[in-house]
Scaffold this active site. Structure first.
Site, PDB file in Angstrom:
ATOM      1  N   HIS A   7      48.107  35.827  27.546  1.00  0.00           N
ATOM      2  CA  HIS A   7      49.541  35.756  27.453  1.00  0.00           C
ATOM      3  C   HIS A   7      49.897  34.586  27.027  1.00  0.00           C
ATOM      4  O   HIS A   7      49.118  33.597  26.282  1.00  0.00           O
ATOM      5  CB  HIS A   7      49.968  35.582  29.060  1.00  0.00           C
ATOM      6  CG  HIS A   7      49.676  34.249  29.689  1.00  0.00           C
ATOM      7  ND1 HIS A   7      48.288  34.276  30.335  1.00  0.00           N
ATOM      8  CD2 HIS A   7      50.169  33.054  29.933  1.00  0.00           C
ATOM      9  CE1 HIS A   7      48.241  32.831  30.795  1.00  0.00           C
ATOM     10  NE2 HIS A   7      49.294  32.417  30.636  1.00  0.00           N
ATOM     11  N   GLU A  44      59.664  30.615  37.478  1.00  0.00           N
ATOM     12  CA  GLU A  44      59.194  31.427  36.185  1.00  0.00           C
ATOM     13  C   GLU A  44      59.540  32.808  36.320  1.00  0.00           C
ATOM     14  O   GLU A  44      59.755  33.440  37.229  1.00  0.00           O
ATOM     15  CB  GLU A  44      57.691  31.098  35.888  1.00  0.00           C
ATOM     16  CG  GLU A  44      56.872  31.754  37.176  1.00  0.00           C
ATOM     17  CD  GLU A  44      55.193  31.642  37.428  1.00  0.00           C
ATOM     18  OE1 GLU A  44      54.829  31.313  36.052  1.00  0.00           O
ATOM     19  OE2 GLU A  44      54.506  31.773  38.171  1.00  0.00           O
ATOM     20  N   HIS A  69      54.764  28.882  15.465  1.00  0.00           N
ATOM     21  CA  HIS A  69      55.388  30.063  15.926  1.00  0.00           C
ATOM     22  C   HIS A  69      54.582  31.514  16.351  1.00  0.00           C
ATOM     23  O   HIS A  69      53.455  31.248  16.239  1.00  0.00           O
ATOM     24  CB  HIS A  69      56.305  30.654  15.082  1.00  0.00           C
ATOM     25  CG  HIS A  69      55.386  31.103  13.568  1.00  0.00           C
ATOM     26  ND1 HIS A  69      55.154  30.247  12.504  1.00  0.00           N
ATOM     27  CD2 HIS A  69      55.282  32.442  13.303  1.00  0.00           C
ATOM     28  CE1 HIS A  69      54.352  30.872  11.800  1.00  0.00           C
ATOM     29  NE2 HIS A  69      54.548  32.309  12.009  1.00  0.00           N
ATOM     30  N   GLU A 118      58.858  34.874  14.694  1.00  0.00           N
ATOM     31  CA  GLU A 118      58.816  35.514  13.679  1.00  0.00           C
ATOM     32  C   GLU A 118      58.774  37.045  14.079  1.00  0.00           C
ATOM     33  O   GLU A 118      58.058  37.422  14.653  1.00  0.00           O
ATOM     34  CB  GLU A 118      57.697  35.258  12.685  1.00  0.00           C
ATOM     35  CG  GLU A 118      57.581  36.010  11.476  1.00  0.00           C
ATOM     36  CD  GLU A 118      56.333  35.792  10.822  1.00  0.00           C
ATOM     37  OE1 GLU A 118      56.124  36.088   9.615  1.00  0.00           O
ATOM     38  OE2 GLU A 118      55.189  34.964  11.061  1.00  0.00           O
TER      39      GLU A 118
END
Length: 135
Positions: A7, A44, A69, A118
Site C-alpha cells: 500500500h 484514516e 511522486h 503523475e
C-alpha cells in the site's frame, strides 16, 4: 522475498478532501473509514485506486513540494478526461519534464497537501525501448 506493493500512505489535512481526488477524479473506491475509532496513529481512510491500496491518514500536510511522486498508469486516450477532472478540483498542474518520442505522456499535479502525482501513459518496457532508440 518481496511479493509486490502492499500500500501507499499519504498524510493529509482533510480526509474528505482527499476522497474528492481519489474517488472523484481518479475513479477509486473508498473501502474503509476509521471514523472516531482509529486503530493506527490517527483517523484514516483506505481506498483502492487501480488495484492499489491507498491509505490516507489525518495529520499535518507536507510543508513543501518536491519531485518525489507516485505515478499511476492510464491509457493515453484517457489523459484529457483526467486533466479535466484535476482542473475541476482546482489542483495545480506541474509542467512535465522533457520527453523523447515513445516514452509516453505524463500529467503531473499536486494534491491539496503538496503530494505530487503523475498519470503516465507508458510502461517501463516502452520507456526502455524509447531510450534505446534515441541517438
Amino acid at each position: 522475498m518481496v511479493e509486490g506493493l502492499s500500500h501507499i500512505t499519504f498524510i493529509v489535512k482533510d480526509l474528505e478532501r482527499m476522497k474528492l481526488l481519489l474517488v472523484g477524479a481518479l475513479g477509486g473506491e473508498e473501502i474503509y473509514d476509521s471514523g472516531d475509532k482509529p486503530f493506527s496513529i490517527s483517523r484514516e481512510k483506505f481506498f483502492e485506486v487501480g488495484g492499489i491500496w491507498i491509505a490516507v491518514m489525518e495529520g499535518d500536510p507536507l510543508s513543501e513540494r518536491t519531485y518525489n511522486h507516485v505515478a499511476f498508469k492510464i491509457p493515453a486516450d484517457d489523459l484529457p478526461h483526467y486533466r479535466a477532472a484535476i482542473e475541476r478540483l482546482g489542483l495545480p498542474i506541474r509542467e512535465p519534464r522533457p520527453r523523447i518520442e515513445g516514452e509516453g505522456q505524463s500529467l503531473y499535479f499536486y494534491d491539496f497537501d503538496n503530494h505530487l502525482f503523475e498519470l503516465h501513459t507508458a510502461t517501463l518496457t516502452e520507456r526502455i525501448k524509447a531510450y534505446a532508440r534515441d541517438p
